[in-house]
Design a protein around this motif. Structure first.
Motif, PDB file in Angstrom:
ATOM      1  N   SER A  18      -4.165  15.547  -9.497  1.00  0.00           N
ATOM      2  CA  SER A  18      -5.018  14.755 -10.396  1.00  0.00           C
ATOM      3  C   SER A  18      -5.545  13.483  -9.749  1.00  0.00           C
ATOM      4  CB  SER A  18      -4.244  14.403 -11.683  1.00  0.00           C
ATOM      5  OG  SER A  18      -3.681  15.546 -12.255  1.00  0.00           O
ATOM      6  N   ASN A  19      -5.864  13.561  -8.438  1.00  0.00           N
ATOM      7  CA  ASN A  19      -6.390  12.389  -7.719  1.00  0.00           C
ATOM      8  C   ASN A  19      -5.460  11.192  -7.837  1.00  0.00           C
ATOM      9  OD1 ASN A  19      -8.565  13.815  -6.845  1.00  0.00           O
ATOM     10  ND2 ASN A  19     -10.054  12.852  -8.188  1.00  0.00           N
ATOM     11  N   LEU A  20      -4.169  11.461  -7.753  1.00  0.00           N
ATOM     12  CA  LEU A  20      -3.155  10.418  -7.901  1.00  0.00           C
ATOM     13  C   LEU A  20      -2.680   9.942  -6.535  1.00  0.00           C
ATOM     14  CD1 LEU A  20      -1.241   8.965 -10.017  1.00  0.00           C
ATOM     15  CD2 LEU A  20       0.398  10.777  -9.475  1.00  0.00           C
ATOM     16  N   LEU A  21      -2.688   8.616  -6.327  1.00  0.00           N
ATOM     17  CA  LEU A  21      -2.128   7.992  -5.137  1.00  0.00           C
ATOM     18  C   LEU A  21      -0.891   7.198  -5.535  1.00  0.00           C
ATOM     19  CD1 LEU A  21      -5.282   6.627  -3.248  1.00  0.00           C
ATOM     20  CD2 LEU A  21      -3.647   8.312  -2.362  1.00  0.00           C
ATOM     21  N   ILE A  22       0.118   7.239  -4.664  1.00  0.00           N
ATOM     22  CA  ILE A  22       1.360   6.520  -4.933  1.00  0.00           C
ATOM     23  C   ILE A  22       1.602   5.537  -3.785  1.00  0.00           C
ATOM     24  CG2 ILE A  22       3.828   6.738  -5.374  1.00  0.00           C
ATOM     25  CD1 ILE A  22       3.293   9.728  -6.029  1.00  0.00           C
ATOM     26  N   TRP A  23       1.779   4.264  -4.106  1.00  0.00           N
ATOM     27  CA  TRP A  23       2.059   3.282  -3.065  1.00  0.00           C
ATOM     28  C   TRP A  23       3.240   3.755  -2.213  1.00  0.00           C
ATOM     29  CZ3 TRP A  23      -1.537   0.231  -1.738  1.00  0.00           C
ATOM     30  CH2 TRP A  23      -2.320  -0.499  -2.641  1.00  0.00           C
ATOM     31  N   LYS A  24       3.154   3.553  -0.906  1.00  0.00           N
ATOM     32  CA  LYS A  24       4.234   3.982  -0.019  1.00  0.00           C
ATOM     33  C   LYS A  24       5.440   3.048  -0.113  1.00  0.00           C
ATOM     34  CE  LYS A  24       0.900   6.016   3.164  1.00  0.00           C
ATOM     35  NZ  LYS A  24       0.328   5.975   4.531  1.00  0.00           N
ATOM     36  N   LYS A  25       5.208   1.835  -0.599  1.00  0.00           N
ATOM     37  CA  LYS A  25       6.305   0.907  -0.841  1.00  0.00           C
ATOM     38  C   LYS A  25       6.547   0.820  -2.345  1.00  0.00           C
ATOM     39  CE  LYS A  25       5.533  -1.694   3.401  1.00  0.00           C
ATOM     40  NZ  LYS A  25       5.490  -3.022   4.053  1.00  0.00           N
ATOM     41  N   LYS A  26       7.628   0.172  -2.736  1.00  0.00           N
ATOM     42  CA  LYS A  26       8.036   0.168  -4.144  1.00  0.00           C
ATOM     43  C   LYS A  26       6.917  -0.277  -5.073  1.00  0.00           C
ATOM     44  CE  LYS A  26      11.570  -1.602  -7.301  1.00  0.00           C
ATOM     45  NZ  LYS A  26      11.880  -0.276  -7.883  1.00  0.00           N
ATOM     46  N   GLU A  27       6.221  -1.337  -4.720  1.00  0.00           N
ATOM     47  CA  GLU A  27       5.109  -1.847  -5.521  1.00  0.00           C
ATOM     48  C   GLU A  27       4.190  -2.639  -4.622  1.00  0.00           C
ATOM     49  OE1 GLU A  27       7.597  -3.570  -8.399  1.00  0.00           O
ATOM     50  OE2 GLU A  27       8.216  -5.263  -7.162  1.00  0.00           O
ATOM     51  N   ILE A  28       3.016  -2.996  -5.109  1.00  0.00           N
ATOM     52  CA  ILE A  28       2.016  -3.636  -4.259  1.00  0.00           C
ATOM     53  C   ILE A  28       2.531  -4.941  -3.659  1.00  0.00           C
ATOM     54  CG2 ILE A  28       0.898  -4.898  -6.160  1.00  0.00           C
ATOM     55  CD1 ILE A  28      -1.781  -4.381  -4.726  1.00  0.00           C
ATOM     56  N   GLU A  29       3.390  -5.660  -4.388  1.00  0.00           N
ATOM     57  CA  GLU A  29       3.881  -6.946  -3.900  1.00  0.00           C
ATOM     58  C   GLU A  29       4.671  -6.826  -2.598  1.00  0.00           C
ATOM     59  OE1 GLU A  29       3.263  -7.550  -8.325  1.00  0.00           O
ATOM     60  OE2 GLU A  29       4.025  -5.961  -7.010  1.00  0.00           O
ATOM     61  N   ASN A  30       5.288  -5.668  -2.351  1.00  0.00           N
ATOM     62  CA  ASN A  30       6.056  -5.495  -1.119  1.00  0.00           C
ATOM     63  C   ASN A  30       5.179  -5.633   0.118  1.00  0.00           C
ATOM     64  OD1 ASN A  30       7.618  -3.927  -3.315  1.00  0.00           O
ATOM     65  ND2 ASN A  30       9.102  -4.097  -1.654  1.00  0.00           N
ATOM     66  N   TYR A  31       3.907  -5.300  -0.010  1.00  0.00           N
ATOM     67  CA  TYR A  31       3.007  -5.389   1.144  1.00  0.00           C
ATOM     68  C   TYR A  31       2.721  -6.833   1.539  1.00  0.00           C
ATOM     69  CZ  TYR A  31       2.111  -0.397   0.622  1.00  0.00           C
ATOM     70  OH  TYR A  31       2.262   0.961   0.552  1.00  0.00           O
ATOM     71  N   PHE A  32       2.905  -7.740   0.614  1.00  0.00           N
ATOM     72  CA  PHE A  32       2.630  -9.150   0.909  1.00  0.00           C
ATOM     73  C   PHE A  32       3.797  -9.837   1.615  1.00  0.00           C
ATOM     74  CE2 PHE A  32       0.006  -8.080  -2.799  1.00  0.00           C
ATOM     75  CZ  PHE A  32      -1.250  -8.403  -2.286  1.00  0.00           C
ATOM     76  N   LEU A  33       4.932  -9.159   1.701  1.00  0.00           N
ATOM     77  CA  LEU A  33       6.102  -9.747   2.351  1.00  0.00           C
ATOM     78  C   LEU A  33       6.049  -9.520   3.857  1.00  0.00           C
ATOM     79  CD1 LEU A  33       8.836  -8.691  -0.230  1.00  0.00           C
ATOM     80  CD2 LEU A  33       7.604 -10.864  -0.064  1.00  0.00           C
ATOM     81  N   ARG A  59      11.791  -1.155  -0.315  1.00  0.00           N
ATOM     82  CA  ARG A  59      12.419  -0.542  -1.480  1.00  0.00           C
ATOM     83  C   ARG A  59      12.910  -1.521  -2.542  1.00  0.00           C
ATOM     84  NH1 ARG A  59      16.676   3.882   0.440  1.00  0.00           N
ATOM     85  NH2 ARG A  59      16.809   4.092  -1.847  1.00  0.00           N
ATOM     86  N   MET A  60      13.101  -2.778  -2.194  1.00  0.00           N
ATOM     87  CA  MET A  60      13.490  -3.763  -3.204  1.00  0.00           C
ATOM     88  C   MET A  60      12.280  -4.171  -4.033  1.00  0.00           C
ATOM     89  SD  MET A  60      16.183  -6.267  -1.195  1.00  0.00           S
ATOM     90  CE  MET A  60      16.393  -7.321  -2.652  1.00  0.00           C
ATOM     91  N   SER A  61      12.508  -4.885  -5.116  1.00  0.00           N
ATOM     92  CA  SER A  61      11.410  -5.376  -5.942  1.00  0.00           C
ATOM     93  C   SER A  61      10.679  -6.493  -5.211  1.00  0.00           C
ATOM     94  CB  SER A  61      11.934  -5.892  -7.288  1.00  0.00           C
ATOM     95  OG  SER A  61      10.875  -6.485  -8.020  1.00  0.00           O
ATOM     96  N   GLY A  62       9.548  -6.171  -4.619  1.00  0.00           N
ATOM     97  CA  GLY A  62       8.762  -7.176  -3.905  1.00  0.00           C
ATOM     98  C   GLY A  62       8.236  -8.257  -4.824  1.00  0.00           C
ATOM     99  N   LYS A  63       8.021  -7.891  -6.070  1.00  0.00           N
ATOM    100  CA  LYS A  63       7.486  -8.845  -7.044  1.00  0.00           C
ATOM    101  C   LYS A  63       8.410 -10.046  -7.207  1.00  0.00           C
ATOM    102  CE  LYS A  63       5.869  -6.910 -10.590  1.00  0.00           C
ATOM    103  NZ  LYS A  63       5.777  -6.097 -11.837  1.00  0.00           N
ATOM    104  N   GLU A  64       9.706  -9.787  -7.330  1.00  0.00           N
ATOM    105  CA  GLU A  64      10.659 -10.869  -7.549  1.00  0.00           C
ATOM    106  C   GLU A  64      10.766 -11.784  -6.331  1.00  0.00           C
ATOM    107  OE1 GLU A  64      11.870 -11.389 -10.426  1.00  0.00           O
ATOM    108  OE2 GLU A  64      11.115  -9.537 -11.303  1.00  0.00           O
ATOM    109  N   ILE A  65      10.706 -11.196  -5.138  1.00  0.00           N
ATOM    110  CA  ILE A  65      10.793 -12.005  -3.918  1.00  0.00           C
ATOM    111  C   ILE A  65       9.516 -12.803  -3.723  1.00  0.00           C
ATOM    112  CG2 ILE A  65      11.118 -11.939  -1.413  1.00  0.00           C
ATOM    113  CD1 ILE A  65      12.572  -9.256  -1.798  1.00  0.00           C
ATOM    114  N   LEU A  66       8.368 -12.153  -3.872  1.00  0.00           N
ATOM    115  CA  LEU A  66       7.088 -12.812  -3.638  1.00  0.00           C
ATOM    116  C   LEU A  66       6.860 -13.968  -4.602  1.00  0.00           C
ATOM    117  CD1 LEU A  66       4.488 -12.752  -1.944  1.00  0.00           C
ATOM    118  CD2 LEU A  66       3.494 -11.257  -3.708  1.00  0.00           C
ATOM    119  N   THR A  67       7.297 -13.817  -5.833  1.00  0.00           N
ATOM    120  CA  THR A  67       7.128 -14.898  -6.816  1.00  0.00           C
ATOM    121  C   THR A  67       7.779 -16.180  -6.325  1.00  0.00           C
ATOM    122  OG1 THR A  67       7.071 -13.340  -8.675  1.00  0.00           O
ATOM    123  CG2 THR A  67       7.633 -15.620  -9.179  1.00  0.00           C
TER     124      THR A  67
END
Length: 301
Positions: free
Chosen positions: A96-111, A237-245
């Protein structure tokens, strides 16, 4: 109003944009995917549509009628094969044209230290080689404080997802069901119920939980406590959102047009938007791959 510096991302809206849409996760105050991608992918309309399970259901329902709709969700519990297939086969009617981030969530890429240091909003204390060391130390310290809880949560999510699997099929022959008693007997005669009870009992048994925790901990930490940026899978694999905040709150300073500091959610969003405007060549690999996939679709007839 916030004053931000426009980087190298083009402002061009290409032909065909109107029929192409990318749906992402988000809702309430959680709009990071949307805020980043609407700048990073100017060639396509970005829409926010709730949690991942909503997107997956909508993707399945809409794809036959809207083949130019695309869906991007967090990795969450998905395994490597499922994630990699979503990128290698995109666009794929079977997914269904679905893409899945390779990391846990987008915020992980900013770390990523190099990526963070390119921001116009990073404090001078965290620039250069000495600033890099300080930034690394902060990320590692924040992550180390969370690692045991993150591993425990990963175990819970894994067990929870395993128990959602279809483990018994429904009946299909109504002629076998002639009364209440025969119907109950048909149910009681299904071996799957006993087998399922045993599987569930094993999965939540203390020995299995201990094994899962130790295995996940070894993978995520790489056997190193405090955590090391170069060991283990925790950055992905950890929550990037919590660290990035916390990193944005402590290591960045956004100022409005009046020169006054901007804090909280506004500061966070402006840092994300600033990174979205960086040159494509300086973006994380997965972001560049996403750009190429979407760009090639919108350039089509």
């Amino acid at each position: 109003m916030i004053s931000v510096q426009v980087g190298g991302t083009p402002d061009l809206v290409r032909q065909g944009r109107a029929r192409h849409k990318l749906f992402v996760e988000g809702g309430g105050g959680d709009v990071i995917d949307f805020e980043f991608l609407k700048i990073f992918l100017p060639m396509i309309d970005i829409e926010v549509m709730g949690a991942s399970f909503h997107l997956k259901s909508v993707a399945t329902a809409l794809h036959p009628y809207h083949p130019d709709y695309y869906f991007l969700i967090d990795r969450d519990h998905h395994d490597d094969q499922t994630v990699n297939n979503s990128w290698q086969k995109f666009p794929d009617p079977d997914t269904s044209n679905l893409l899945i981030w390779k990391k846990k969530e987008i915020e992980n890429y900013f770390l990523d230290i190099d990526y963070l240091q390119r921001s116009n909003w990073i404090k001078s204390t965290y620039k250069g080689s000495e600033g890099r060391k300080k930034l690394e130390a902060k990320i590692q310290k924040i992550a180390t404080d969370r690692i045991y809880m993150e591993v425990a949560n990963s175990v819970i999510l894994t067990i929870r997802e395993e128990q959602k699997r279809t483990w018994i099929e429904i009946f299909s022959n109504p002629s076998q069901f002639t009364s209440i008693e025969t119907s109950i007997n048909m149910l009681l005669g299904r071996n799957e119920f006993q087998e399922r009870a045993e599987v569930v009992a094993d999965s939540v048994h203390g020995d299995n939980i201990r094994r899962m925790f130790n295995k996940t901990f070894d993978e995520m930490s790489g056997g190193s406590i405090p955590l090391d940026l170069n060991r283990g899978t925790w950055l992905a694999r950890m929550s990037g959102k919590e660290i990035l905040t916390q990193i944005v709150s402590n290591c960045f300073q956004v100022r409005g047009r009046d020169g006054k500091p901007v804090q909280g959610g506004t500061q966070y969003i402006e840092v994300i938007k600033d990174l979205a405007r960086q040159e494509l060549q300086n973006q994380p690999y997965d972001f560049k791959e996403l750009y190429g996939l979407i760009d090639s679709r919108t350039r089509g007839p």
